[in-house]
Design a protein around this motif. Structure first.
Motif, short mmCIF file in Angstrom:
data_model
loop_
_atom_site.label_atom_id
_atom_site.label_comp_id
_atom_site.label_asym_id
_atom_site.label_seq_id
_atom_site.Cartn_x
_atom_site.Cartn_y
_atom_site.Cartn_z
N LEU A 193 27.25 60.26 46.28
CA LEU A 193 26.34 59.95 47.38
C LEU A 193 27.10 59.49 48.62
CD1 LEU A 193 23.48 59.72 48.42
CD2 LEU A 193 23.28 57.50 47.28
N ALA A 194 28.17 58.71 48.42
CA ALA A 194 28.97 58.27 49.56
C ALA A 194 29.63 59.46 50.25
CB ALA A 194 30.04 57.27 49.08
N LEU A 195 30.07 60.45 49.50
CA LEU A 195 30.66 61.65 50.11
C LEU A 195 29.63 62.41 50.94
CD1 LEU A 195 32.90 62.89 47.16
CD2 LEU A 195 33.70 62.29 49.45
N VAL A 196 28.40 62.52 50.44
CA VAL A 196 27.36 63.17 51.24
C VAL A 196 27.14 62.41 52.54
CG1 VAL A 196 24.91 63.80 51.33
CG2 VAL A 196 26.19 64.13 49.22
N ASN A 197 27.05 61.09 52.44
CA ASN A 197 26.73 60.27 53.61
C ASN A 197 27.87 60.16 54.61
OD1 ASN A 197 24.14 59.75 52.66
ND2 ASN A 197 24.78 57.93 51.52
N THR A 198 29.10 60.40 54.18
CA THR A 198 30.23 60.34 55.11
C THR A 198 30.66 61.72 55.62
OG1 THR A 198 31.75 60.27 53.22
CG2 THR A 198 31.14 58.17 54.21
N ARG A 199 30.37 62.77 54.88
CA ARG A 199 30.74 64.11 55.32
C ARG A 199 29.73 64.70 56.30
NH1 ARG A 199 35.27 64.59 55.75
NH2 ARG A 199 35.09 66.85 55.89
N ARG A 234 31.58 50.00 44.73
CA ARG A 234 32.64 49.28 45.43
C ARG A 234 34.00 49.93 45.20
NH1 ARG A 234 32.80 46.85 50.07
NH2 ARG A 234 34.04 44.93 50.15
N ALA A 235 34.23 50.41 43.96
CA ALA A 235 35.49 51.08 43.66
C ALA A 235 35.66 52.33 44.52
CB ALA A 235 35.55 51.44 42.18
N ALA A 236 34.56 53.05 44.76
CA ALA A 236 34.64 54.25 45.60
C ALA A 236 35.06 53.90 47.02
CB ALA A 236 33.30 54.96 45.61
N ASP A 237 34.54 52.79 47.56
CA ASP A 237 34.92 52.37 48.91
C ASP A 237 36.37 51.92 48.99
OD1 ASP A 237 32.45 52.89 50.06
OD2 ASP A 237 31.68 50.88 49.67
N LEU A 238 36.84 51.23 47.96
CA LEU A 238 38.19 50.65 48.00
C LEU A 238 39.27 51.66 47.61
CD1 LEU A 238 37.60 47.09 46.49
CD2 LEU A 238 37.96 47.70 48.88
N GLN A 271 29.45 52.86 52.47
CA GLN A 271 28.45 53.76 51.88
C GLN A 271 28.49 53.71 50.36
OE1 GLN A 271 25.97 55.54 52.91
NE2 GLN A 271 26.19 55.36 55.13
N GLY A 272 29.67 53.52 49.79
CA GLY A 272 29.78 53.46 48.33
C GLY A 272 29.01 52.30 47.75
N VAL A 273 29.23 51.10 48.30
CA VAL A 273 28.55 49.93 47.75
C VAL A 273 27.05 49.99 48.03
CG1 VAL A 273 28.89 48.41 49.76
CG2 VAL A 273 28.68 47.43 47.48
N ALA A 274 26.65 50.53 49.19
CA ALA A 274 25.22 50.70 49.47
C ALA A 274 24.59 51.66 48.46
CB ALA A 274 25.00 51.21 50.89
N SER A 275 25.30 52.73 48.13
CA SER A 275 24.82 53.67 47.11
C SER A 275 24.73 52.98 45.76
CB SER A 275 25.76 54.87 47.02
OG SER A 275 25.84 55.55 48.26
N GLY A 276 25.72 52.15 45.44
CA GLY A 276 25.69 51.41 44.17
C GLY A 276 24.51 50.46 44.09
N MET A 277 24.22 49.77 45.19
CA MET A 277 23.08 48.86 45.22
C MET A 277 21.77 49.61 44.98
SD MET A 277 24.37 46.65 48.52
CE MET A 277 22.78 45.87 48.85
N GLY A 313 22.09 53.49 58.89
CA GLY A 313 22.62 52.29 59.50
C GLY A 313 23.74 51.62 58.74
N VAL A 314 24.27 52.27 57.69
CA VAL A 314 25.36 51.70 56.88
C VAL A 314 26.67 52.34 57.32
CG1 VAL A 314 26.28 51.38 54.55
CG2 VAL A 314 23.80 51.33 54.93
N ALA A 315 27.70 51.52 57.54
CA ALA A 315 29.00 52.02 57.96
C ALA A 315 29.62 52.89 56.86
CB ALA A 315 29.94 50.86 58.28
N GLY A 316 30.43 53.86 57.26
CA GLY A 316 31.04 54.77 56.31
C GLY A 316 31.85 54.07 55.24
#
Length: 465
Positions: free
Chosen positions: A117-123, A64-68, A388-394, A382-385
């Motif tokens: 992981l969020a950076l991979v999924n958004t880049r 969550r911190a990565a997203d915010l 992606q951080g919180v989905a990766s955390g989950m 299917g997860v919005a950019g």
């Protein structure tokens, strides 16, 4: 793929390698650490457990911190924290300082993994581009789990146990420099989005206590007051967390994400992966060192074959996911892993050899690589950019809880903790057989994914759009 996109992917793969290496690199060095710093057999496990408890407890918060706060900001801050704690671990001259450094390492890893992981999924755009990128990223991560044992043996044998901590420092420095050069700066924080402090406290405390109970349970006894109390309090805190998340407007873990069928099924597969595949390096390490009598370097070298095969499997997984879909890729990976693990179990014996377990290691390694890549592709689909951080955390929390649960259950079921000689070999064989059965459960979960049509062969990264 552009040259810059390729370098960015290499940077993110390096970061994943750093965190995954650290998960097992310390295992081979534990006997030397215990002898040098005077740990008892019971207290020595906290060199590994302190990292695992902190890592598992802070993953949701890290996501969550990565997203915010921004994916690059968290990537750099977490890498710096990981490097600092690694240096402190190598310099530690007392048990307390080393365990504390390992806990901070776990915190750094928990903040770094979701950001990476969020950076991979958004880049990289969803589809073939992301599948192949996740294949490379997964190759670094999955191979790191096996390479950790290899490097742990080599570094300990050559320069002492401190080297398994020092090796992280220059790698982290390269990663931080690369982030500033290759990853675009984060924009300003989005107005209206705030940090869910009650949810963060409840989730972090609940998952940390759950991890503590699962990790310490086999050593302290499942009915001991600290373990029972920790488990009950964890259940209460996690139940309260669910209530808070249902009512929150900007939740730490938006429960609506479970409406994403791909993410929901991926979390189930990841949990099974943690229980089964992730537990096996521990049992193989015990088998090589204690039953076969290998030294630290020989034990490390024994993991070279699985490391290479896991890397091969991750690359095949990225390609197969684009051609036959995640459902079939995960089905092949988990079922193949089950066959391989069963063959490994048949090869384990008090008078066995490396050659006896090698056929199973080959099949299991490829299956593990296929599964690793497929499950992370599924978790991002299917997860919005911005989530992606919180989905990766989950997803990564499920992996960590599964790993702690699997090790606790399999050690207890096999009676591995106190066994020696032929009894130890029998217990290890039982534990590996049970993990094979668990992998079949993963194959059943894979069937819950929707059938997919093969993706188009185009490869497009976000940087090329």
């Amino acid at each position: 793929m552009t040259h810059r996109a390729a370098l960015t992917l290499a940077l993110l793969a390096l970061s994943q390698l750093i965190t995954s290496l650290d998960y097992f690199i310390v295992y081979v060095a534990l006997p030397d650490i215990g002898q040098d710093l005077g740990f008892s057999a019971q207290s020595l496990q906290w060199v590994a457990s302190a990292y695992a408890v902190a890592y598992g407890g802070f993953l949701l918060l890290g996501g969550r911190a990565a997203d915010l706060l921004g994916h690059r900001r968290m990537f750099v801050a977490a890498t710096a924290l990981f490097a600092f704690s690694s240096l402190a671990g190598g310099l530690a001259e007392s048990q307390t300082l080393l365990v504390a450094a390992r806990a901070v390492q776990g915190l750094g890893g928990a903040l770094l993994f979701p950001a990476t992981l969020a950076l991979v999924n958004t880049r990289f755009a969803e589809g073939p581009a992301r599948n192949r990128a996740l294949g490379v990223w997964s190759g670094a991560g999955a191979s790191g789990l096996a390479l950790g044992s290899l490097l742990g043996g080599l570094l300990t044998g050559a320069w002492g146990w401190q080297a398994v901590f020092y090796v992280n420092v220059p790698l982290a420095g390269i990663a931080i420099a690369g982030a500033y050069l290759l990853i675009p700066a984060d924009g300003p924080r989005t107005r209206g989005r705030r940090f869910d402090l009650p949810g963060a406290v409840l989730a972090t405390a609940g998952v940390s206590l759950l991890a503590f109970a699962l990790i310490q349970g086999p050593e302290s006894g499942w009915t001991s007051p600290p373990i029972l109390g920790g488990a009950v309090l964890a259940a209460v805190l996690l139940a309260a967390f669910v209530v808070v998340e249902r009512r929150g407007d900007d939740a730490l873990m938006p429960l609506r994400l479970f409406g994403n069928r791909s993410l929901r099924s991926a979390i189930a597969v990841i949990l099974v992966f943690g229980v089964t595949f992730n537990a096996l390096p521990y049992f193989l390490t015990v088998y090589f060192r204690t039953v076969l009598g290998y030294g630290a370097v020989a034990t490390g070298l024994a993991f070279l074959v699985p490391a290479l095969l896991i890397a091969l499997g991750t690359q095949l997984g990225g390609r197969l996911a684009g051609r036959i879909g995640m459902r079939s890729t995960l089905l092949i990976g988990t079922a193949g892993g089950a066959v391989g693990a069963a063959l490994v179990a048949f090869g384990v014996s008090a008078d066995g050899s490396y050659a006896n377990v090698l056929p199973g290691i080959v099949i299991m390694g490829i299956g593990q690589g296929l599964t690793w890549t497929g499950m992370w592709i599924a978790a991002a689909t299917g997860v919005a950019g911005r989530e992606q951080g919180v989905a990766s955390g989950m997803a990564s929390t499920a992996l960590q809880v599964g790993s702690a649960l699997g090790l606790a259950v399999l050690v207890a079921a096999g009676g591995v903790g106190a066994a020696t000689g032929a009894a130890l070999a029998t217990g290890l064989r039982t534990a590996v057989f049970l993990s094979a059965l668990g992998m079949l459960l993963g194959a059943a979960v894979a069937l819950t994914f929707a059938r997919e049509r093969a993706a188009e062969p185009a490869l497009v990264s976000v940087e090329e759009l």
